[in-house]
Design a protein around this motif. Sequence first.
Motif, PDB file in Angstrom:
ATOM      1  N   GLN A 215       0.993  -1.238   0.082  1.00 47.25           N
ATOM      2  CA  GLN A 215       0.041  -0.108  -0.059  1.00 47.25           C
ATOM      3  C   GLN A 215       0.856   1.013  -0.160  1.00 47.25           C
ATOM      4  OE1 GLN A 215      -2.630   0.413   3.437  1.00 47.25           O
ATOM      5  NE2 GLN A 215      -3.159   2.308   2.698  1.00 47.25           N
ATOM      6  N   GLN A 265       3.751  -5.222   7.740  1.00 46.70           N
ATOM      7  CA  GLN A 265       2.808  -5.140   8.540  1.00 46.70           C
ATOM      8  C   GLN A 265       2.693  -6.610   9.329  1.00 46.70           C
ATOM      9  OE1 GLN A 265       0.946  -1.767   9.175  1.00 46.70           O
ATOM     10  NE2 GLN A 265       3.240  -1.691   7.967  1.00 46.70           N
ATOM     11  N   LYS A 278       3.600  -1.368   3.910  1.00 49.72           N
ATOM     12  CA  LYS A 278       2.908  -0.139   3.822  1.00 49.72           C
ATOM     13  C   LYS A 278       4.339   0.839   3.500  1.00 49.72           C
ATOM     14  CE  LYS A 278       0.543   3.432   6.489  1.00 49.72           C
ATOM     15  NZ  LYS A 278      -0.045   3.861   7.553  1.00 49.72           N
TER      16      LYS A 278
END
Length: 610
Positions: A215, A265, A278
């Motif tokens: 992400q 994560q 992330k």
Amino acid sequence: MIKTIRLWLIFFLLIGGGYHLRAQENYEVRQIDFHGNKTLEEDFLLDQMAFKEVTYLEKLITKNQPFLFSQRLLDLDLERLKRIYQSEGFLNAGISLDPLKIDDKKQTVKISIQVEEGEPVLVDTVAILENEALQAINLDSLRKKVFREMELLSGKRFRDELIQQDLQVIENAFRNLGHAYVTVDYDLELDPDELKTGIYYTVNPGPASHFGETQIEGNKHVAEDFIRKQLMYEEGGLYNKSLLSETRQNLYFLQLFRIVSVLPQTDAATQKSPIPVKLFIEEAPRLSTRFGVGYGTEDKFRTFLDLNYRGFLGTARRIRLYLKHSALEPYYASLKWTQPQFMSKKSTIAINPFISRNSEPGYETRTYGLNVPVTYRFNDRLNSTATYYLENVEQRVEAGDVELPDREDDKFAYNKSGVLLSTVFDNSKPKFSPEEGVKVSLGFKLNGHLFGSDFNYTRLWGDVRHYQEIGDWVLALRFMAGSISSPDSSGFIPVEDRFYAGGSNSVRGWNRSELGPVRESGTPLGGKSIVEGNIELRYPLFWRFSGVVFLEGGNVWRESYTYRLNDLGYAAGGGLRVETPIGPIRLDLGVPVWNEKRSPQFFISVGQAF
């Protein structure tokens, strides 16, 4: 009667002594000295204490508030120092206090602390224990790799700090093999009589993990697709922590971002896999401007303007306009277009037209030129560059240059074309005033020959610098040598490519370029061979001030590959440094030694001499 007098004397002594003990409370701590600390430096020990010394000069100049004496705080500091020594491997260290030096008139206290280090605990054995969970892993290969990076090996002094670092080394080695949830523990087998210990590591690798979805957050102008091209890992691939670090380095190398965070994560409780990533970035300003002015004894008044635009024509391309003026370089203007990731993620190409005028002690030139450098970054410490250059140079003619072709006017124009190869290895730190590490620069210039030029020659040089902390001092060493050779019958080497010695960054007993061959007029002629060596000791004084002492020597010779060491010129001297955000302001006084006819030279500049 005699008994009464004795009682009164005892009473007054008690009152006077009690008053003295009470009076030193809240006195200013003027000085803290250590004696017997052979292994741990005084600055390190002072950093561990609640008390800090503030000299009278620091108090006067910096307005720093002095620390006030407290017996309770001092007792806590002594206990803290003992624990520090034990954590550093000195199990039987002793810390004691000398009698305080108290000045009741000035209300100051000087503290002297005695250290008895004793013998340290040495590491005897280091082992990563085998267990059932490690059967699928080539433990012998992993041990060899890990032991090359670990600090606490057999024969080393045991330190708590280093064992934590070694735990991280082992964990990272397993994370690079896909084990994101690895845990490592250790046991010590301490022999207090022999002062030896064994270290035995127990590893629970956990399950093999894979990368999940990435992400991306924070991008405004840079397209997400372009950022994803910088990822060194793939979704579904085996987890590898080092690939996350390489991704971060790739993004920083583009010079588009101020902050880059690449965080897996992970969830230790569930040990989930695949592991999402992330990636958070904060973009640097698209347009940035730097402007500066300064003064130095060599370049006099100087100023520069630096304009950078990132994202020029899209993606990571950037363009830079750089303007500069000084007495040595009356004008320099450069426009540089840079394309990162040329042919690979670690290479960069640039196109750089420029115009400059140089006014050195030995020559004056005006140059129009074009550089096309291609740089390959091996890692953060090592890079190599191959540059094609094309230059048109106009030199102001001065009588007495024996190699200069005869000219009817006072200007001499020529063309240069060739390739410059350079490699730099630099692990020195910190940046502006290195205290440790090595910097090695190597260069090879091939002018003419297959590239076409008015003159053919090769220029080869190397520069090695070493920095080492010795207590509070820093020992800085530099050695530089080079030579130029030409197959042309005239042997002519353009003045701007010759070697020169002397000046604020060279042998400081001579003015800029003064050391070496000269013309009949006395101006520097330059030469085809050079040797320079510098030794400098740097030591802290107070606040932002530090001092240096140096000894250096060198010379330049007209002939190629000629180094007559009995011709070296030597200089000794000292200087003062004042730390600033842009580097140290430098004041140096260099005195020629073994040469009574020369006068001392004084230099003002910015940055360390080397």
